[in-house]
Design a protein around this motif. Structure first.
Motif, PDB file in Angstrom:
ATOM      1  N   SER A 177      49.143  91.131  71.045  1.00 58.17           N
ATOM      2  CA  SER A 177      48.119  91.085  70.000  1.00 58.17           C
ATOM      3  C   SER A 177      48.325  92.124  68.932  1.00 58.17           C
ATOM      4  CB  SER A 177      46.724  91.278  70.624  1.00 58.17           C
ATOM      5  OG  SER A 177      46.667  92.545  71.269  1.00 58.17           O
ATOM      6  N   SER A 178      49.383  92.912  69.043  1.00 58.15           N
ATOM      7  CA  SER A 178      49.647  93.939  68.039  1.00 58.15           C
ATOM      8  C   SER A 178      50.072  93.280  66.743  1.00 58.15           C
ATOM      9  CB  SER A 178      50.751  94.887  68.532  1.00 58.15           C
ATOM     10  OG  SER A 178      51.095  95.811  67.519  1.00 58.15           O
ATOM     11  N   SER A 179      49.492  93.711  65.628  1.00 56.25           N
ATOM     12  CA  SER A 179      49.798  93.147  64.321  1.00 56.25           C
ATOM     13  C   SER A 179      50.891  93.882  63.598  1.00 56.25           C
ATOM     14  CB  SER A 179      48.530  93.155  63.439  1.00 56.25           C
ATOM     15  OG  SER A 179      48.103  94.498  63.257  1.00 56.25           O
ATOM     16  N   SER A 180      51.334  94.997  64.106  1.00 57.78           N
ATOM     17  CA  SER A 180      52.380  95.761  63.449  1.00 57.78           C
ATOM     18  C   SER A 180      53.704  95.447  64.098  1.00 57.78           C
ATOM     19  CB  SER A 180      52.081  97.263  63.553  1.00 57.78           C
ATOM     20  OG  SER A 180      53.140  98.024  63.029  1.00 57.78           O
ATOM     21  N   SER A 181      54.737  95.277  63.275  1.00 53.95           N
ATOM     22  CA  SER A 181      56.053  94.955  63.789  1.00 53.95           C
ATOM     23  C   SER A 181      56.763  96.176  64.329  1.00 53.95           C
ATOM     24  CB  SER A 181      56.894  94.309  62.692  1.00 53.95           C
ATOM     25  OG  SER A 181      57.055  95.225  61.625  1.00 53.95           O
ATOM     26  N   SER A 182      56.405  97.354  63.935  1.00 57.07           N
ATOM     27  CA  SER A 182      57.085  98.561  64.371  1.00 57.07           C
ATOM     28  C   SER A 182      56.340  99.295  65.468  1.00 57.07           C
ATOM     29  CB  SER A 182      57.292  99.507  63.179  1.00 57.07           C
ATOM     30  OG  SER A 182      56.028  99.859  62.643  1.00 57.07           O
ATOM     31  N   SER A 183      55.086  98.965  65.692  1.00 60.16           N
ATOM     32  CA  SER A 183      54.322  99.644  66.737  1.00 60.16           C
ATOM     33  C   SER A 183      54.570  98.983  68.080  1.00 60.16           C
ATOM     34  CB  SER A 183      52.827  99.599  66.405  1.00 60.16           C
ATOM     35  OG  SER A 183      52.402  98.259  66.362  1.00 60.16           O
ATOM     36  N   PRO A 184      54.678  99.698  69.167  1.00 55.67           N
ATOM     37  CA  PRO A 184      54.933  99.127  70.490  1.00 55.67           C
ATOM     38  C   PRO A 184      53.727  98.404  71.005  1.00 55.67           C
ATOM     39  CG  PRO A 184      54.589 101.481  70.672  1.00 55.67           C
ATOM     40  CD  PRO A 184      54.593 101.189  69.229  1.00 55.67           C
ATOM     41  N   SER A 185      53.951  97.508  71.995  1.00 57.67           N
ATOM     42  CA  SER A 185      52.853  96.778  72.623  1.00 57.67           C
ATOM     43  C   SER A 185      52.148  97.679  73.620  1.00 57.67           C
ATOM     44  CB  SER A 185      53.406  95.522  73.303  1.00 57.67           C
ATOM     45  OG  SER A 185      54.333  95.882  74.307  1.00 57.67           O
ATOM     46  N   SER A 186      51.041  97.167  74.158  1.00 59.84           N
ATOM     47  CA  SER A 186      50.236  97.969  75.096  1.00 59.84           C
ATOM     48  C   SER A 186      50.971  98.210  76.405  1.00 59.84           C
ATOM     49  CB  SER A 186      48.903  97.256  75.358  1.00 59.84           C
ATOM     50  OG  SER A 186      49.160  95.956  75.892  1.00 59.84           O
ATOM     51  N   SER A 187      51.867  97.246  76.796  1.00 58.16           N
ATOM     52  CA  SER A 187      52.598  97.421  78.052  1.00 58.16           C
ATOM     53  C   SER A 187      53.762  98.384  77.916  1.00 58.16           C
ATOM     54  CB  SER A 187      53.087  96.063  78.560  1.00 58.16           C
ATOM     55  OG  SER A 187      53.968  95.493  77.594  1.00 58.16           O
ATOM     56  N   ALA A 188      54.251  98.575  76.696  1.00 64.53           N
ATOM     57  CA  ALA A 188      55.384  99.495  76.471  1.00 64.53           C
ATOM     58  C   ALA A 188      55.076 100.350  75.267  1.00 64.53           C
ATOM     59  CB  ALA A 188      56.670  98.723  76.281  1.00 64.53           C
ATOM     60  N   PRO A 189      54.248 101.362  75.421  1.00 65.52           N
ATOM     61  CA  PRO A 189      53.807 102.148  74.261  1.00 65.52           C
ATOM     62  C   PRO A 189      54.917 102.949  73.632  1.00 65.52           C
ATOM     63  CG  PRO A 189      53.065 103.170  76.292  1.00 65.52           C
ATOM     64  CD  PRO A 189      53.655 101.860  76.681  1.00 65.52           C
ATOM     65  N   ARG A 190      56.004 103.212  74.342  1.00 66.77           N
ATOM     66  CA  ARG A 190      57.061 104.036  73.786  1.00 66.77           C
ATOM     67  C   ARG A 190      58.249 103.209  73.296  1.00 66.77           C
ATOM     68  NH1 ARG A 190      57.431 109.189  78.024  1.00 66.77           N
ATOM     69  NH2 ARG A 190      55.269 109.900  77.735  1.00 66.77           N
ATOM     70  N   GLN A 191      58.101 101.928  73.238  1.00 66.19           N
ATOM     71  CA  GLN A 191      59.185 101.071  72.786  1.00 66.19           C
ATOM     72  C   GLN A 191      59.351 101.217  71.279  1.00 66.19           C
ATOM     73  OE1 GLN A 191      61.026  99.181  74.925  1.00 66.19           O
ATOM     74  NE2 GLN A 191      62.394  98.584  73.237  1.00 66.19           N
ATOM     75  N   THR A 192      60.532 101.554  70.812  1.00 67.24           N
ATOM     76  CA  THR A 192      60.811 101.743  69.381  1.00 67.24           C
ATOM     77  C   THR A 192      61.912 100.821  68.876  1.00 67.24           C
ATOM     78  OG1 THR A 192      62.362 103.517  69.908  1.00 67.24           O
ATOM     79  CG2 THR A 192      60.067 104.145  69.443  1.00 67.24           C
ATOM     80  N   ILE A 193      62.642 100.176  69.770  1.00 65.21           N
ATOM     81  CA  ILE A 193      63.730  99.291  69.377  1.00 65.21           C
ATOM     82  C   ILE A 193      63.393  97.882  69.856  1.00 65.21           C
ATOM     83  CG2 ILE A 193      66.184  98.796  69.546  1.00 65.21           C
ATOM     84  CD1 ILE A 193      66.671 101.732  70.064  1.00 65.21           C
ATOM     85  N   TYR A 194      63.507  96.941  68.933  1.00 71.42           N
ATOM     86  CA  TYR A 194      63.167  95.561  69.255  1.00 71.42           C
ATOM     87  C   TYR A 194      64.330  94.663  68.869  1.00 71.42           C
ATOM     88  CZ  TYR A 194      58.355  97.111  69.840  1.00 71.42           C
ATOM     89  OH  TYR A 194      57.222  97.755  70.274  1.00 71.42           O
ATOM     90  N   GLU A 195      64.341  93.527  69.489  1.00 67.12           N
ATOM     91  CA  GLU A 195      65.352  92.518  69.211  1.00 67.12           C
ATOM     92  C   GLU A 195      64.707  91.382  68.420  1.00 67.12           C
ATOM     93  OE1 GLU A 195      68.498  89.621  71.630  1.00 67.12           O
ATOM     94  OE2 GLU A 195      67.108  90.944  72.701  1.00 67.12           O
ATOM     95  N   LEU A 196      65.390  90.976  67.383  1.00 67.51           N
ATOM     96  CA  LEU A 196      64.884  89.884  66.554  1.00 67.51           C
ATOM     97  C   LEU A 196      65.315  88.563  67.178  1.00 67.51           C
ATOM     98  CD1 LEU A 196      63.446  88.953  63.960  1.00 67.51           C
ATOM     99  CD2 LEU A 196      65.660  89.083  62.799  1.00 67.51           C
TER     100      LEU A 196
END
Length: 278
Positions: free
Chosen positions: A230-249
């Motif tokens: 439900s996070s609306s920001s593409s750079s902010s981590p989800s609730s299950s992984a608050p420290r996630q900073t790298i994502y895969e497109l």
């Protein structure tokens, strides 16, 4: 004295002499003379009246050497032009409501050089001035197409193309180029923005390409699919992984993009809920 001289002198002395010679007067007398004086007087009065009327007209119409010609009328002023057969070839009417000109061709020329500034006939209207400026608040309204090779705004002014109630279409068979040499280029719409190339490709060339507000899915190694965050920001981590900073497109089969937390391997899954519910 000879005989001939004697006879001639005798004949001259025998001629009768008139004591009171008769004179016959030559001229116009009686009623003829009075009529002549009457016509001369009438002609003199007519000349005086004509001169007075001419002076009055010159004074009323402001005819002077230094001032322009002024024509005045309570209703309208009409100037007609006719040919040698008496047929009307042109007419200019100045009335209280409008100025009408009826002719085959109407031209307005410059005082210096005779350049045609404005011309109008049955086929076209030509404006020959170096610059055409419309100062009305509503601008200029054209019922049909306008052909011009260049549309340019005034210096230090913005150029705006707008269709308040309908669509704005730009078409060109050999391409449409939009260039902002010293600024940004923005395209904003309320619903969907389509970039489509029927035969070629869509090429994005920049140092940084950002895709904002992409949905973020959560990946679990024990789960076979990722769920929507439900996070609306593409750079902010989800609730299950608050420290996630790298994502895969990731790309769904229907072309939709979403982000998935990066891992040792690919975390994109075609059975993701984001792909299924899109």
């Amino acid at each position: 004295m000879t005989r001939e001289q004697y006879i001639l002198a005798t004949q001259q002395n025998s001629l009768p002499r008139t004591e009171h010679p008769q004179f016959y007067p030559v001229g116009i007398y009686g009623w003829r003379k009075r009529c002549l004086y009457f016509f001369v007087l009438l002609l003199l009065v007519t000349m005086i009246v004509n001169m007075a009327m001419t002076i009055w007209i010159l004074k009323v119409m402001n005819f002077t050497v230094d001032s322009p010609l002024v024509l005045q009328s309570d209703r309208n002023v009409t100037v007609n032009a006719r040919n040698h057969m008496g047929q009307l070839t042109g007419q200019l009417t100045v009335g209280a409501d409008a100025v009408e000109a009826q002719c085959k061709r109407f031209e307005v020329r410059a005082s210096e050089g005779g350049k045609v500034l404005f011309s109008a006939d049955e086929d076209e209207i030509v404006i020959g001035a170096d610059r055409l400026k419309v100062t009305g608040t509503e601008g200029a309204v054209f019922g049909h197409s306008v052909e011009t090779p260049h549309i340019r705004a005034e210096p230090s002014q913005d150029l705006k193309l707008e269709s308040p109630t309908r669509s704005l279409v730009m078409e060109a068979p050999r391409g449409v180029q939009v260039n902002a040499a010293a600024g940004d280029l923005k395209a904003t719409c309320r619903k969907e923005l389509h970039l489509q190339s029927t035969e070629g490709e869509i090429f994005l060339n920049a140092d940084t390409i950002r895709l904002g507000n992409l949905p973020v899915g959560s990946f679990s190694s024990s789960s076979s699919s990722s769920s929507f965050s439900s996070s609306s920001s593409s750079s902010s981590p989800s609730s299950s992984a608050p420290r996630q900073t790298i994502y895969e497109l990731c790309v769904c089969p229907n072309g939709k993009l979403y982000l998935s937390p990066a891992g040792a391997g690919s975390t994109c899954q075609s059975s993701s809920n984001i792909c299924l519910w899109s």
